[in-house]
Scaffold this motif. Structure first.
Motif, mmCIF file in Angstrom:
data_model
loop_
_atom_site.group_PDB
_atom_site.id
_atom_site.type_symbol
_atom_site.label_atom_id
_atom_site.label_comp_id
_atom_site.label_asym_id
_atom_site.label_seq_id
_atom_site.Cartn_x
_atom_site.Cartn_y
_atom_site.Cartn_z
ATOM 1 N N SER A 199 29.053 45.627 48.003
ATOM 2 C CA SER A 199 27.636 45.277 47.814
ATOM 3 C C SER A 199 27.464 44.005 46.979
ATOM 4 C CB SER A 199 26.896 46.441 47.154
ATOM 5 O OG SER A 199 26.933 47.592 47.973
ATOM 6 N N LYS A 200 28.299 43.839 45.953
ATOM 7 C CA LYS A 200 28.169 42.663 45.082
ATOM 8 C C LYS A 200 28.577 41.375 45.800
ATOM 9 C CE LYS A 200 28.651 45.079 40.665
ATOM 10 N NZ LYS A 200 29.438 45.219 39.414
ATOM 11 N N ILE A 201 29.474 41.481 46.772
ATOM 12 C CA ILE A 201 29.855 40.306 47.556
ATOM 13 C C ILE A 201 28.742 39.947 48.532
ATOM 14 C CG2 ILE A 201 31.464 39.426 49.291
ATOM 15 C CD1 ILE A 201 32.586 39.409 46.467
ATOM 16 N N VAL A 202 28.084 40.948 49.093
ATOM 17 C CA VAL A 202 26.916 40.705 49.950
ATOM 18 C C VAL A 202 25.872 39.927 49.158
ATOM 19 C CG1 VAL A 202 24.996 41.758 51.217
ATOM 20 C CG2 VAL A 202 27.294 42.723 51.410
ATOM 21 N N ASP A 203 25.666 40.326 47.903
ATOM 22 C CA ASP A 203 24.712 39.625 47.037
ATOM 23 C C ASP A 203 25.188 38.206 46.750
ATOM 24 O OD1 ASP A 203 23.162 41.908 46.935
ATOM 25 O OD2 ASP A 203 23.988 42.607 45.020
ATOM 26 N N ALA A 204 26.482 38.044 46.510
ATOM 27 C CA ALA A 204 27.028 36.719 46.209
ATOM 28 C C ALA A 204 26.849 35.769 47.388
ATOM 29 C CB ALA A 204 28.510 36.837 45.849
ATOM 30 N N TYR A 205 26.962 36.283 48.599
ATOM 31 C CA TYR A 205 26.802 35.450 49.784
ATOM 32 C C TYR A 205 25.361 34.963 49.967
ATOM 33 C CZ TYR A 205 31.405 35.519 52.011
ATOM 34 O OH TYR A 205 32.732 35.292 52.313
ATOM 35 N N GLN A 206 24.427 35.589 49.292
ATOM 36 C CA GLN A 206 23.047 35.097 49.360
ATOM 37 C C GLN A 206 22.928 33.725 48.684
ATOM 38 O OE1 GLN A 206 21.164 37.201 51.329
ATOM 39 N NE2 GLN A 206 23.183 38.196 51.304
ATOM 40 N N LYS A 207 23.929 33.390 47.853
ATOM 41 C CA LYS A 207 23.929 32.112 47.135
ATOM 42 C C LYS A 207 24.819 31.079 47.817
ATOM 43 C CE LYS A 207 23.314 34.623 42.785
ATOM 44 N NZ LYS A 207 23.910 34.934 41.447
ATOM 45 N N GLY A 208 25.389 31.429 48.953
ATOM 46 C CA GLY A 208 26.206 30.467 49.687
ATOM 47 C C GLY A 208 27.615 30.959 49.954
ATOM 48 N N GLY A 209 28.331 30.199 50.771
ATOM 49 C CA GLY A 209 29.688 30.564 51.139
ATOM 50 C C GLY A 209 29.855 30.618 52.645
ATOM 51 N N ASN A 210 31.040 31.010 53.077
ATOM 52 C CA ASN A 210 31.369 31.000 54.508
ATOM 53 C C ASN A 210 32.050 32.307 54.933
ATOM 54 O OD1 ASN A 210 30.627 28.081 54.968
ATOM 55 N ND2 ASN A 210 32.258 27.787 53.469
ATOM 56 N N PRO A 211 31.282 33.374 55.139
ATOM 57 C CA PRO A 211 31.877 34.663 55.500
ATOM 58 C C PRO A 211 32.628 34.654 56.822
ATOM 59 C CG PRO A 211 29.487 34.728 55.791
ATOM 60 C CD PRO A 211 29.813 33.468 55.035
ATOM 61 N N SER A 212 32.338 33.678 57.688
ATOM 62 C CA SER A 212 33.032 33.609 58.982
ATOM 63 C C SER A 212 34.523 33.327 58.809
ATOM 64 C CB SER A 212 32.404 32.526 59.860
ATOM 65 O OG SER A 212 32.546 31.245 59.264
ATOM 66 N N LEU A 213 34.919 32.864 57.615
ATOM 67 C CA LEU A 213 36.328 32.550 57.363
ATOM 68 C C LEU A 213 37.100 33.745 56.813
ATOM 69 C CD1 LEU A 213 35.936 29.033 55.667
ATOM 70 C CD2 LEU A 213 36.155 29.585 58.102
ATOM 71 N N ASP A 214 36.404 34.779 56.391
ATOM 72 C CA ASP A 214 37.055 35.947 55.803
ATOM 73 C C ASP A 214 38.009 36.603 56.791
ATOM 74 O OD1 ASP A 214 35.683 35.618 53.405
ATOM 75 O OD2 ASP A 214 34.038 36.941 54.002
ATOM 76 N N GLY A 215 39.182 36.934 56.304
ATOM 77 C CA GLY A 215 40.170 37.601 57.139
ATOM 78 C C GLY A 215 41.128 36.659 57.843
ATOM 79 N N SER A 216 40.812 35.356 57.853
ATOM 80 C CA SER A 216 41.656 34.380 58.546
ATOM 81 C C SER A 216 42.280 33.361 57.603
ATOM 82 C CB SER A 216 40.845 33.636 59.613
ATOM 83 O OG SER A 216 40.331 34.532 60.581
ATOM 84 N N TYR A 217 41.787 33.291 56.373
ATOM 85 C CA TYR A 217 42.274 32.309 55.408
ATOM 86 C C TYR A 217 42.491 32.981 54.050
ATOM 87 C CZ TYR A 217 40.683 28.930 58.901
ATOM 88 O OH TYR A 217 40.511 28.233 60.061
ATOM 89 N N THR A 218 43.512 32.523 53.340
ATOM 90 C CA THR A 218 43.869 33.105 52.045
ATOM 91 C C THR A 218 43.025 32.522 50.921
ATOM 92 O OG1 THR A 218 46.158 33.459 52.737
ATOM 93 C CG2 THR A 218 45.719 33.430 50.369
ATOM 94 N N VAL A 219 42.197 33.340 50.314
ATOM 95 C CA VAL A 219 41.456 32.950 49.113
ATOM 96 C C VAL A 219 42.381 33.198 47.923
ATOM 97 C CG1 VAL A 219 39.464 33.437 47.637
ATOM 98 C CG2 VAL A 219 39.229 33.542 50.134
ATOM 99 N N PHE A 220 42.563 32.181 47.056
ATOM 100 C CA PHE A 220 43.479 32.379 45.927
ATOM 101 C C PHE A 220 42.931 31.850 44.601
ATOM 102 C CE2 PHE A 220 44.497 28.189 47.522
ATOM 103 C CZ PHE A 220 44.969 27.444 46.450
ATOM 104 N N GLY A 221 41.690 31.392 44.592
ATOM 105 C CA GLY A 221 41.106 30.903 43.341
ATOM 106 C C GLY A 221 39.599 30.812 43.426
ATOM 107 N N GLN A 222 38.981 30.458 42.303
ATOM 108 C CA GLN A 222 37.528 30.353 42.234
ATOM 109 C C GLN A 222 37.126 29.307 41.206
ATOM 110 O OE1 GLN A 222 35.340 32.099 44.175
ATOM 111 N NE2 GLN A 222 33.566 31.054 43.252
ATOM 112 N N VAL A 223 36.182 28.457 41.572
ATOM 113 C CA VAL A 223 35.640 27.478 40.621
ATOM 114 C C VAL A 223 34.870 28.225 39.536
ATOM 115 C CG1 VAL A 223 34.025 25.570 40.302
ATOM 116 C CG2 VAL A 223 35.461 25.657 42.359
ATOM 117 N N ILE A 224 35.179 27.945 38.276
ATOM 118 C CA ILE A 224 34.427 28.543 37.173
ATOM 119 C C ILE A 224 33.644 27.490 36.389
ATOM 120 C CG2 ILE A 224 35.905 30.568 36.938
ATOM 121 C CD1 ILE A 224 37.370 29.194 34.663
ATOM 122 N N LYS A 225 33.919 26.227 36.698
ATOM 123 C CA LYS A 225 33.170 25.130 36.072
ATOM 124 C C LYS A 225 33.333 23.887 36.935
ATOM 125 C CE LYS A 225 32.673 22.622 31.675
ATOM 126 N NZ LYS A 225 33.249 22.436 30.303
#
Length: 263
Positions: A199-225
């Motif tokens: 549920s929290k990721i659904v909320d996060a996607y309301q602020k942007g992102g590319n869910p069509s890439l999920d499952g096909s590409y390795t996420v390994f980090g996140q911008v914090i600043k």
């Protein structure tokens, strides 16, 4: 008496026929009801239900704090600085690959060769044109990289939300050195099955992102600043030739500094 007998026989016959008709009607109604109930049950069973465990998984991208099992790096670019945390626990191969390349200076003075406003910015290619780059295991460990790249690492804890650092690839399990940062700042226009997301990721996607890439590409980090720097790079004027996504004025990574490395 004969007439009376005839009346009795006719009455009895009518009663029997009426009883048979009522019985047939009741059986038909019962079967129809059973069919309706069966259809409803089948319809209910085919509906996708959300896995209750999804809302219990850890979601490290939603926290800016860098924990003991995460690494932290600062990416200095000609457009400004971007600070990211890396998820050693969930994408160990991708993180080790990135940090080892970083220590050797592999990414120094490389460019963001592909930028698409409203989508992502891509770099990590020493050739600077999107055709180069290899993993740290290339020609060294064939059990990890047989020559085409190392395997994808997909986790229910990591998603291509805005600011996610993700490995670029040319198909499944072809990860080398290239990476991209998801930049899309708007709510995704494509539909996605919310039952497959926490549920929290659904909320996060309301602020942007590319869910069509999920499952096909390795996420390994996140911008914090430094998302403002990511947005600045994404908005750069690009060349009209080729893919039409290479900045006219090169935007480079001058250096990547490891601020913290998980044990």
């Amino acid at each position: 008496m004969n007439k009376e007998k005839q009346y009795i026989i006719l009455a009895a016959t009518g009663t029997i026929l009426l009883t048979l008709i009522i019985g047939i009607l009741m059986m038909t109604t019962h079967q129809t009801t059973d069919n309706d109930e069966a259809t409803t049950a089948t319809s209910s069973s085919t509906q996708t239900k959300k896995d209750s465990e999804l809302d219990k998984v850890a979601l490290p991208q939603l926290e800016s704090k860098v924990t003991t099992n995460e690494s932290e790096i600062k990416m200095t670019t000609t457009a400004g600085e971007i600070t990211l945390k890396l998820f050693n626990q969930y994408a160990p191969l991708a993180v080790e690959n990135f940090l080892t390349h970083t220590k050797s200076g592999y990414y120094n003075n490389t460019s963001f060769h592909r930028v698409i406003a409203g989508f992502m910015i891509q770099g990590g290619d020493p050739k600077g044109n999107g055709t180069g780059g290899t993993s740290i295991w290339h020609d060294r460990n064939k059990s990890i990289d047989s020559g085409h790249g190392f395997k994808n690492e997909i986790s229910q804890s990591l998603y291509n939300i805005r600011g996610a650092l993700t490995m670029a690839n040319a198909g499944p399990d072809t990860n080398g050195s290239q990476f991209f940062i998801n930049q899309n700042p708007k709510k995704p226009t494509q539909d996605f099955n919310k039952n497959k997301y926490p549920s929290k990721i659904v909320d996060a996607y309301q602020k942007g992102g590319n869910p069509s890439l999920d499952g096909s590409y390795t996420v390994f980090g996140q911008v914090i600043k430094g998302m403002n720097v990511v947005d600045k790079i994404a908005s750069a004027k690009v060349k009209s030739g080729g893919e039409g996504s290479t900045p006219v004025k090169p935007i480079k990574i001058t250096q990547i500094t490891i601020l913290k490395q998980a044990n």
